[in-house]
Design a protein around this motif. Structure first.
Motif, PDB file in Angstrom:
ATOM      1  N   GLU A  33      12.567  -3.909  -8.288  1.00 40.19           N
ATOM      2  CA  GLU A  33      12.425  -5.043  -7.373  1.00 40.19           C
ATOM      3  C   GLU A  33      11.947  -4.575  -5.999  1.00 40.19           C
ATOM      4  OE1 GLU A  33      12.345  -9.052  -6.556  1.00 40.19           O
ATOM      5  OE2 GLU A  33      12.820  -8.099  -8.488  1.00 40.19           O
ATOM      6  N   PHE A  34      12.479  -3.437  -5.549  1.00 41.75           N
ATOM      7  CA  PHE A  34      12.069  -2.913  -4.248  1.00 41.75           C
ATOM      8  C   PHE A  34      10.607  -2.492  -4.267  1.00 41.75           C
ATOM      9  CE2 PHE A  34      11.652   0.733  -1.289  1.00 41.75           C
ATOM     10  CZ  PHE A  34      11.882   0.053  -0.103  1.00 41.75           C
ATOM     11  N   LEU A  35      10.162  -1.847  -5.337  1.00 42.06           N
ATOM     12  CA  LEU A  35       8.767  -1.406  -5.412  1.00 42.06           C
ATOM     13  C   LEU A  35       7.810  -2.593  -5.509  1.00 42.06           C
ATOM     14  CD1 LEU A  35       9.033   1.792  -7.636  1.00 42.06           C
ATOM     15  CD2 LEU A  35       8.903   1.615  -5.146  1.00 42.06           C
ATOM     16  N   ARG A  36       8.261  -3.703  -6.085  1.00 45.85           N
ATOM     17  CA  ARG A  36       7.447  -4.920  -6.055  1.00 45.85           C
ATOM     18  C   ARG A  36       7.302  -5.425  -4.618  1.00 45.85           C
ATOM     19  NH1 ARG A  36       9.561  -5.951 -11.336  1.00 45.85           N
ATOM     20  NH2 ARG A  36      11.501  -6.814 -10.519  1.00 45.85           N
ATOM     21  N   PHE A  37       8.405  -5.357  -3.882  1.00 45.62           N
ATOM     22  CA  PHE A  37       8.358  -5.739  -2.464  1.00 45.62           C
ATOM     23  C   PHE A  37       7.384  -4.838  -1.697  1.00 45.62           C
ATOM     24  CE2 PHE A  37       9.958  -4.474   1.748  1.00 45.62           C
ATOM     25  CZ  PHE A  37       9.845  -5.674   2.438  1.00 45.62           C
ATOM     26  N   VAL A  38       7.438  -3.521  -1.961  1.00 43.73           N
ATOM     27  CA  VAL A  38       6.530  -2.582  -1.296  1.00 43.73           C
ATOM     28  C   VAL A  38       5.075  -2.913  -1.641  1.00 43.73           C
ATOM     29  CG1 VAL A  38       5.758  -0.177  -1.233  1.00 43.73           C
ATOM     30  CG2 VAL A  38       8.207  -0.712  -1.112  1.00 43.73           C
ATOM     31  N   ALA A  39       4.810  -3.154  -2.920  1.00 36.94           N
ATOM     32  CA  ALA A  39       3.440  -3.457  -3.347  1.00 36.94           C
ATOM     33  C   ALA A  39       2.916  -4.719  -2.663  1.00 36.94           C
ATOM     34  CB  ALA A  39       3.393  -3.609  -4.857  1.00 36.94           C
ATOM     35  N   ASP A  40       3.778  -5.705  -2.526  1.00 37.79           N
ATOM     36  CA  ASP A  40       3.379  -6.963  -1.889  1.00 37.79           C
ATOM     37  C   ASP A  40       3.136  -6.806  -0.392  1.00 37.79           C
ATOM     38  OD1 ASP A  40       3.568  -8.262  -4.308  1.00 37.79           O
ATOM     39  OD2 ASP A  40       5.573  -9.073  -3.939  1.00 37.79           O
ATOM     40  N   ASN A  41       3.672  -5.741   0.173  1.00 38.79           N
ATOM     41  CA  ASN A  41       3.558  -5.537   1.618  1.00 38.79           C
ATOM     42  C   ASN A  41       2.821  -4.235   1.955  1.00 38.79           C
ATOM     43  OD1 ASN A  41       5.388  -7.725   3.079  1.00 38.79           O
ATOM     44  ND2 ASN A  41       6.427  -7.108   1.195  1.00 38.79           N
ATOM     45  N   SER A  42       1.925  -3.812   1.068  1.00 42.50           N
ATOM     46  CA  SER A  42       1.115  -2.620   1.294  1.00 42.50           C
ATOM     47  C   SER A  42      -0.338  -3.019   1.529  1.00 42.50           C
ATOM     48  CB  SER A  42       1.188  -1.677   0.089  1.00 42.50           C
ATOM     49  OG  SER A  42       2.489  -1.140  -0.052  1.00 42.50           O
ATOM     50  N   MET A  43      -1.028  -2.271   2.395  1.00 40.14           N
ATOM     51  CA  MET A  43      -2.438  -2.536   2.658  1.00 40.14           C
ATOM     52  C   MET A  43      -3.283  -1.975   1.524  1.00 40.14           C
ATOM     53  SD  MET A  43      -4.596  -1.734   6.168  1.00 40.14           S
ATOM     54  CE  MET A  43      -3.407  -2.682   7.131  1.00 40.14           C
ATOM     55  N   ARG A  44      -4.286  -2.726   1.100  1.00 38.38           N
ATOM     56  CA  ARG A  44      -5.162  -2.315   0.006  1.00 38.38           C
ATOM     57  C   ARG A  44      -6.466  -1.741   0.549  1.00 38.38           C
ATOM     58  NH1 ARG A  44      -1.482  -2.700  -4.116  1.00 38.38           N
ATOM     59  NH2 ARG A  44      -0.429  -4.731  -4.048  1.00 38.38           N
ATOM     60  N   PHE A  45      -6.994  -0.746  -0.176  1.00 36.91           N
ATOM     61  CA  PHE A  45      -8.259  -0.125   0.202  1.00 36.91           C
ATOM     62  C   PHE A  45      -9.143   0.010  -1.029  1.00 36.91           C
ATOM     63  CE2 PHE A  45      -5.097   1.300   3.244  1.00 36.91           C
ATOM     64  CZ  PHE A  45      -5.739   1.119   4.462  1.00 36.91           C
ATOM     65  N   GLY A  46     -10.463   0.004  -0.790  1.00 39.20           N
ATOM     66  CA  GLY A  46     -11.398   0.092  -1.894  1.00 39.20           C
ATOM     67  C   GLY A  46     -11.533   1.479  -2.482  1.00 39.20           C
ATOM     68  N   SER A  47     -11.205   2.500  -1.689  1.00 37.21           N
ATOM     69  CA  SER A  47     -11.343   3.877  -2.157  1.00 37.21           C
ATOM     70  C   SER A  47     -10.454   4.781  -1.328  1.00 37.21           C
ATOM     71  CB  SER A  47     -12.796   4.348  -2.050  1.00 37.21           C
ATOM     72  OG  SER A  47     -13.174   4.460  -0.676  1.00 37.21           O
ATOM     73  N   VAL A  48     -10.280   6.006  -1.802  1.00 37.74           N
ATOM     74  CA  VAL A  48      -9.504   6.991  -1.054  1.00 37.74           C
ATOM     75  C   VAL A  48     -10.133   7.231   0.311  1.00 37.74           C
ATOM     76  CG1 VAL A  48      -8.860   9.435  -0.953  1.00 37.74           C
ATOM     77  CG2 VAL A  48      -8.544   8.142  -3.073  1.00 37.74           C
TER      78      VAL A  48
END
Length: 237
Positions: A33-48
Motif C-alpha cells: 500500500e505504501f509503495l502504491r502511494f509512492v508511485a502515485d506521488n513520484s515524478m515520471r520521466f521519459g528516459s534515464v
C-alpha cells in the motif's frame, strides 16, 4: 482534519492480536500500500537521461555527472541497478528510505528517486568518472554492501553534507570550552556526521567550584544543550 493513510492503518494492525497471534501478514500489505502511494506521488520521466538532466538543471544532482560519463554509461548503470530487483523487507524499511533518503521536490510532496536510482547516482559520484569502478561499486551495493549512512544520503547530491560517519570530540571543564564544544558538535551534525563526545572532564553534580561546595551542575545540563543543538542542526531533517 488529519488524513489517515491506509498503509499507516495496516502497520498499526500488525500488533493487534487475532486468535492469539500478531497479524504479521499486515506488514506485507502495508509495504504494498505504501509503495502504491509512492508511485502515485513520484515524478515520471521519459528516459534515464531526461531524469538526470532534470535533476542537474534543478540543483538536485551534481552537474559533473553529465560530463564524467557518456549517456550510454549512465543509462547502463541505472539499468543494472533496476535489474537487481531491490525490494523492501518491511514497511519500516520502505518508510525509512522514502522519508529520510530519497530525494524529493523541495516542497516534499513528490518523490524523485527510487532505491535503485539512489544507488546508481551514489556509485557514479563516488567513482568520479571511472565507469568500471562505478559498476563495481554498484555490484557491491545491490549485493548487500551498504555504504555508510552519510555516504548513502549525500553521494551525488548538488547540496550535500559530508560523507563521513563519525566524529569524536571532548569537553574541558570551563564555560568557554562547553560553549565551544556545543558549537563544534552542532556544526558536525549539520554536515551529516554522528558525534561522540567525551564529557568525563566535567565536574560531577554537587562538586565544588572555586572552593564553593555543592554548586557544580554536573553533565546533564550540558547534554541537554547538545541535544537541543542536534535537534536544531539536523541537516534539514
Amino acid at each position: 482534519m488529519t488524513k489517515t493513510y491506509r498503509y499507516i492503518e495496516l502497520n498499526n494492525e500488525i500488533t493487534a492480536m487475532k486468535d492469539g497471534f500478531y497479524q504479521l501478514e499486515k506488514d506485507a500489505e502495508a509495504v504494498a500500500e505504501f509503495l502504491r502511494f509512492v508511485a502515485d506521488n513520484s515524478m515520471r520521466f521519459g528516459s534515464v537521461i531526461s531524469r538526470i538532466q532534470y535533476m542537474v538543471d534543478n540543483g538536485y544532482y551534481y552537474p559533473e555527472v553529465l560530463t564524467q560519463y557518456t549517456p550510454e554509461q549512465i543509462t547502463e548503470i541505472h539499468r543494472q541497478a533496476e535489474a537487481a530487483g531491490l525490494s523492501f523487507a518491511s514497511y519500516m524499511a520502505a518508510s525509512k528510505y522514502y522519508t529520510d533518503y530519497a530525494v524529493k521536490t523541495r516542497d516534499k510532496k513528490t518523490f524523485l528517486e527510487s532505491p535503485a536510482e539512489r544507488y546508481a547516482i551514489a556509485a557514479l559520484y563516488l567513482a568520479q568518472g571511472d565507469y568500471e569502478m562505478a559498476r563495481e561499486l554498484l555490484w557491491g551495493y545491490v549485493h548487500g554492501v551498504q555504504p555508510a549512512t552519510p555516504t548513502f544520503l549525500n553521494a551525488g547530491k548538488a547540496r550535500r553534507g559530508e560523507m563521513v560517519s563519525c566524529f569524536l570530540t571532548e569537553v574541558d571543564d570551563s564555560l568557554n570550552a562547553i560553549n565551544h564544544a556545543v558549537g563544534v558538535a552542532t556544526q558536525l551534525s549539520k554536515i551529516g556526521g554522528g558525534v561522540a563526545i567525551n564529557v568525563s572532564k566535567l565536574r560531577g553534580r554537587g562538586e565544588s567550584i572555586k572552593e564553593e561546595e555543592g554548586v557544580a551542575k554536573g553533565i546533564m545540563p550540558v547534554l541537554k544543550l547538545m541535544e537541543d543543538g542536534f535537534s536544531y542542526a539536523d541537516q534539514m531533517g
